[in-house]
Design a protein around this motif. Structure first.
Motif, PDB file in Angstrom:
ATOM      1  N   LYS A   4      79.133 -88.426  19.208  1.00 13.39           N
ATOM      2  CA  LYS A   4      79.691 -89.595  19.608  1.00 13.39           C
ATOM      3  C   LYS A   4      81.053 -90.170  18.675  1.00 13.39           C
ATOM      4  O   LYS A   4      82.006 -90.710  19.353  1.00 13.39           O
ATOM      5  N   TRP A   5      80.982 -90.197  17.539  1.00 14.84           N
ATOM      6  CA  TRP A   5      82.202 -90.557  16.471  1.00 14.84           C
ATOM      7  C   TRP A   5      83.083 -89.738  16.805  1.00 14.84           C
ATOM      8  O   TRP A   5      84.382 -90.100  16.725  1.00 14.84           O
TER       9      TRP A   5
ATOM     10  N   THR B 162      80.228 -94.964  24.620  1.00  9.95           N
ATOM     11  CA  THR B 162      79.495 -94.198  23.795  1.00  9.95           C
ATOM     12  C   THR B 162      78.518 -94.675  22.864  1.00  9.95           C
ATOM     13  O   THR B 162      77.619 -93.950  22.626  1.00  9.95           O
ATOM     14  N   THR B 163      78.540 -95.774  22.107  1.00  7.34           N
ATOM     15  CA  THR B 163      77.681 -96.165  21.312  1.00  7.34           C
ATOM     16  C   THR B 163      76.695 -96.961  21.721  1.00  7.34           C
ATOM     17  O   THR B 163      75.524 -97.092  21.207  1.00  7.34           O
TER      18      THR B 163
ATOM     19  N   ILE C  80      84.960 -91.135  20.007  1.00  8.74           N
ATOM     20  CA  ILE C  80      85.444 -92.441  19.611  1.00  8.74           C
ATOM     21  C   ILE C  80      86.774 -92.060  19.043  1.00  8.74           C
ATOM     22  O   ILE C  80      87.720 -92.838  19.441  1.00  8.74           O
ATOM     23  N   PHE C  81      86.727 -90.997  18.066  1.00  6.15           N
ATOM     24  CA  PHE C  81      88.073 -90.719  17.321  1.00  6.15           C
ATOM     25  C   PHE C  81      89.126 -90.436  18.440  1.00  6.15           C
ATOM     26  O   PHE C  81      90.133 -90.788  18.382  1.00  6.15           O
TER      27      PHE C  81
ATOM     28  N   ILE D 283      84.379 -97.056  23.818  1.00  7.06           N
ATOM     29  CA  ILE D 283      83.735 -96.893  22.638  1.00  7.06           C
ATOM     30  C   ILE D 283      82.323 -97.628  23.015  1.00  7.06           C
ATOM     31  O   ILE D 283      81.313 -97.254  22.392  1.00  7.06           O
TER      32      ILE D 283
ATOM     33  N   SER E  62      86.186 -84.261  22.568  1.00  5.86           N
ATOM     34  CA  SER E  62      85.269 -84.071  21.456  1.00  5.86           C
ATOM     35  C   SER E  62      84.493 -82.566  21.442  1.00  5.86           C
ATOM     36  O   SER E  62      84.454 -82.070  20.330  1.00  5.86           O
TER      37      SER E  62
ATOM     38  N   THR F 111      81.152 -80.031  13.892  1.00 14.83           N
ATOM     39  CA  THR F 111      82.673 -80.417  14.101  1.00 14.83           C
ATOM     40  C   THR F 111      83.454 -79.134  13.494  1.00 14.83           C
ATOM     41  O   THR F 111      83.189 -78.711  12.401  1.00 14.83           O
TER      42      THR F 111
END
Length: 763
Positions: A510-511, A310-311, A514-515, A307, A495, A74
């Protein structure tokens, strides 16, 4: 809108053989006692580490210089700064909506009056640049090594371009745009025959070649550096030739922040327009109350589905949705065409396309400087759409690059500015002319509704067709699918922009997706509270302004690289006729060797043994003889992904470009039509020769040691021919110095024959 290709259809990552040499291989050469180029021997070094690349040898260092880590990380600087900017704007718009709307309107008015020409010139130059790339000789350059080929069949690829060319915002403007241009044209009287002829054409112009030229520019630049040079699929990689290793630091972070913020506002604007339109459809179909509450609920629903996708690992289901939305749009268009005024719509479509082509150059540079209120019209229409495409450029560009590995630049550009544009034209013309037909019949109530409330006007038009509820349901489904695909794809691309990802086929964590889905939703709600679609248009026009800087930088960077490609190609023209025009010659083999190669599909162990027993000793002998004759030689190795050391031979050319000969292990699929009818594996391995331009496209497996030596010398002679051409033509800041001393202008060795005795040595 764009959606990521399936995992099993993603392009293979660039082999390590095409990536930068190791730090050991890049060490300075030892000094020479004498130089083949005359004069005082000098090492091929640059005093300033931050110098920008001036040769393809420098470009080969890109992957090493761009990435601090070989795993995805990141980028916290980009993430935090971008998030703060977007969050601050969102809070301001939510807490002080009137102040936000007033301030943005004043800013847009200033931009339209003062900088409208700048947007127009920028998009004109982008269109001209991509057309120049497509029509020039460099159009044959591939998005990948010279031997790469497309991963998708032509029909599949074009269909994916079509899918990327349709968005819910187009449905929104397809009715209101033509009606407004008919009643209130930018020049001349409204409600006239002249205004009628231009009404639909203006909307076609706004959804036409300009936007897709911007997508093509960023897509081909990012794809070129990712697949041809092994760099990350990012904007900063596309600027490496212009800025050098500085793109890895604060300068590169700033560029990513600009691209990311622009993309977020572009996606948020599309989502905001989508929920405004869809809320009317849900109100008609399910009796829900149309308003801000329903619009916010739709935004929240899109976030929840993103979400969930993605999850839960159901990205493939989202991709099926992206295909379904294309077919639903086709069904909607066919229904409108055959249940509406078919003959009128087809005649109008033909005339609209003809008039678009005839007037396109004039419209491209039109600023309405002599028209009262021209700046206001430009700010509300042309400049808004140009800003919209600038903001969406990095987003759609990533998608186009992902699906186009192996395509030539000419294929890429021509397809991008024709296939999706034709799709846009059909949608705009069918909806727009259906609306104009109602206005021509005297339905001014509908005309006023389309002007004052575009979302209601769109559904009002659908209600005039036979089987209205069926068509409204189909249209709402189609718009919903477009909306969901854009939300999911947008989160994925954001992302990627806020992370450092070495492999172009991989995505951000993935997080992080979502962000960005949540933050984009917050921004969308903020703009809805601050004034709806009008405020979104203002924000897009403002935040896309810095993105124009990226467009200019990318054009300058890509132009520099294409000059390198031209110098390389024209240098190869001087090679002997026995050599292949692309990738060098193919080593001579005996007829028994050729027959054996046709059915030989060696394993990794077999090619490794051949590499150690034949190729490596051959390169050692060549390197030793080069040294005996006074050349500055490096014999090094590069470790590939399997942990195997691949041999590398580099001969220093003083201040000229080094000779680079690397043998790399490349995995390839076993052809189904081969003579080996039953096989234990679907892949085999090749020993391909790589220079600084990629693979030569041929296999050394099965050659003798002497044949390998001959191949090295043939390659070296071709390199000398290239240097001869480079020193005799004007190629400043590309591969040779802009001004050479007189004693070096003819210094490219013409007596290189003194190394030919290597070819007479026996094994």
């Amino acid at each position: 809108m764009p959606i990521d290709p399936p995992d099993d259809e993603r392009p293979e990552p660039t082999p390590p053989s095409q990536q930068a040499p190791s730090a050991q291989a890049a060490k300075p050469h030892p000094p020479l006692e004498r130089s083949k180029f005359g004069g005082t021997p000098r090492r091929h070094e640059r005093p300033d580490e931050d110098d920008t690349p001036v040769s393809r040898s420098d470009l080969s260092k890109g992957p090493q210089e761009l990435l601090e880590h070989r795993t995805s990380r990141t980028n916290w600087q980009v993430l935090l700064i971008s998030s703060v900017v977007i969050l601050a704007f969102s809070i301001w718009a939510i807490l002080m909506p009137d102040d936000a709307r007033t301030t943005m309107k004043a800013t847009v008015d200033w931009i339209a009056t003062t900088l409208g020409w700048y947007y127009v010139v920028t998009m004109t130059l982008v269109i001209g640049f991509v057309l120049w790339v497509a029509l020039s000789k460099e159009g044959n350059v591939r998005l990948g090594p010279d031997h790469s080929r497309p991963q998708y069949q032509l029909t599949t690829w074009v269909a994916m371009l079509f899918a990327a060319g349709v968005g819910i915002d187009m449905l929104f403007y397809s009715v209101t745009g033509p009606v407004v241009q008919y009643l209130y044209p930018p020049a001349g009287e409204g409600s006239t025959a002249a205004a009628m002829q231009d009404a639909v054409v203006w909307t076609m112009f706004h959804y036409g070649i300009a936007g897709w030229s911007m997508y093509a520019l960023l897509g081909m630049a990012m794809g070129y550096f990712a697949y041809r040079w092994g760099m990350p699929l990012s904007i900063r990689a596309a600027l490496y030739p212009l800025l050098g290793k500085r793109v890895r630091g604060p300068l590169g972070d700033g560029i990513n922040i600009i691209a990311l913020v622009g993309t977020v506002f572009g996606v948020a604007t599309s989502m905001g327009i989508g929920v405004v339109l869809l809320s009317v459809g849900f109100s008609v179909l399910f009796g829900l109350q149309h308003g801000l509450a329903l619009q916010i609920a739709l935004v929240i629903g899109a976030v929840v589905l993103t979400i969930a996708a993605t999850t839960s690992g159901v990205d493939r289901g989202i991709r099926w949705i992206s295909e379904l939305n294309l077919w639903s749009a086709v069904a909607m268009m066919v229904y409108i065409l055959f249940t509406g005024q078919t003959a009128f719509l087809l005649n109008a479509l033909t005339e609209n396309i003809g008039r678009f082509l005839l007037t396109f150059p004039a419209r491209t540079l039109q600023t309405f400087a002599y028209e009262p209120g021209g700046a206001q019209w430009m700010g509300g229409w042309t400049l808004f759409f140009w800003a919209f495409w600038l903001a969406w450029g990095p987003f759609v560009g990533v998608f186009l690059a992902r699906i186009s590995r192996g395509r030539t630049l000419r294929e890429f550009v021509i397809a991008a500015i024709t296939a999706p544009v034709l799709c846009d034209f059909i949608i705009v013309s069918l909806f727009g002319n259906s609306a104009l037909f109602q206005v021509l019949q005297g339905n001014m109530t509908f005309a006023e509704l389309a002007v004052e409330s575009p979302e209601r006007g769109w559904y009002a038009l659908l209600g005039m067709f036979p089987g209205a509820m069926f068509l409204i349901g189909l249209a709402t489904l189609s718009g919903l699918l477009f909306y969901l695909t854009s939300a999911n794809s947008g989160a994925m691309v954001m992302s990627n922009f806020s992370a450092s990802i070495p492999d172009p086929s991989h995505d951000g964590p993935k997080w992080l997706r979502i962000f960005w889905a949540v933050l984009t939703a917050v921004l969308t709600v903020a703009m809805l509270l601050a004034g709806g679609v009008t405020t979104m248009e203002y924000a897009t026009l403002i935040f896309a302004l810095p993105v124009t800087i990226i467009a200019y930088l990318v054009m300058a960077s890509f132009y520099k690289v294409l000059r390198m490609e031209r110098a390389e190609r024209e240098g190869q023209v001087l090679r002997r006729p026995t050599m292949a025009p692309i990738g060098g010659h193919v080593p001579e083999r005996s007829w028994k060797q050729r027959l054996e190669q046709l059915r030989a599909f060696p394993s990794l162990r077999q090619v490794t043994q051949f590499l150690n027993r034949t190729v490596r000793p051959a390169l050692d002998d060549v390197a030793a003889e080069f040294r005996n004759q006074g050349y500055d030689v490096v014999r090094d190795t590069m470790t590939n992904a399997n942990g195997i050391e691949e041999p590398l031979l580099r001969v220093s050319m003083d201040t000229f470009r080094d000779f680079h000969y690397q043998v790399a292990i490349v995995e390839a699929p076993v052809p189904m039509f081969s003579g080996r009818m039953s096989r234990e594996t679907d892949v085999y391995y090749r020993l391909e020769v790589f220079t600084q331009t990629g693979s030569g496209g041929y296999d050394l497996m099965g050659l003798t040691k002497q044949q390998v030596i001959d191949d090295v010398l043939e390659r070296y002679e071709a390199h000398l021919a290239f240097l001869t051409f480079s020193s005799e033509t004007a190629t400043p800041s590309v591969l040779t110095p802009s001004i050479l001393p007189k004693d070096q202008q003819s210094a490219v060795p013409k007596d290189a024959g003194d190394i030919h005795d290597l070819g007479d040595k026996k094994e």
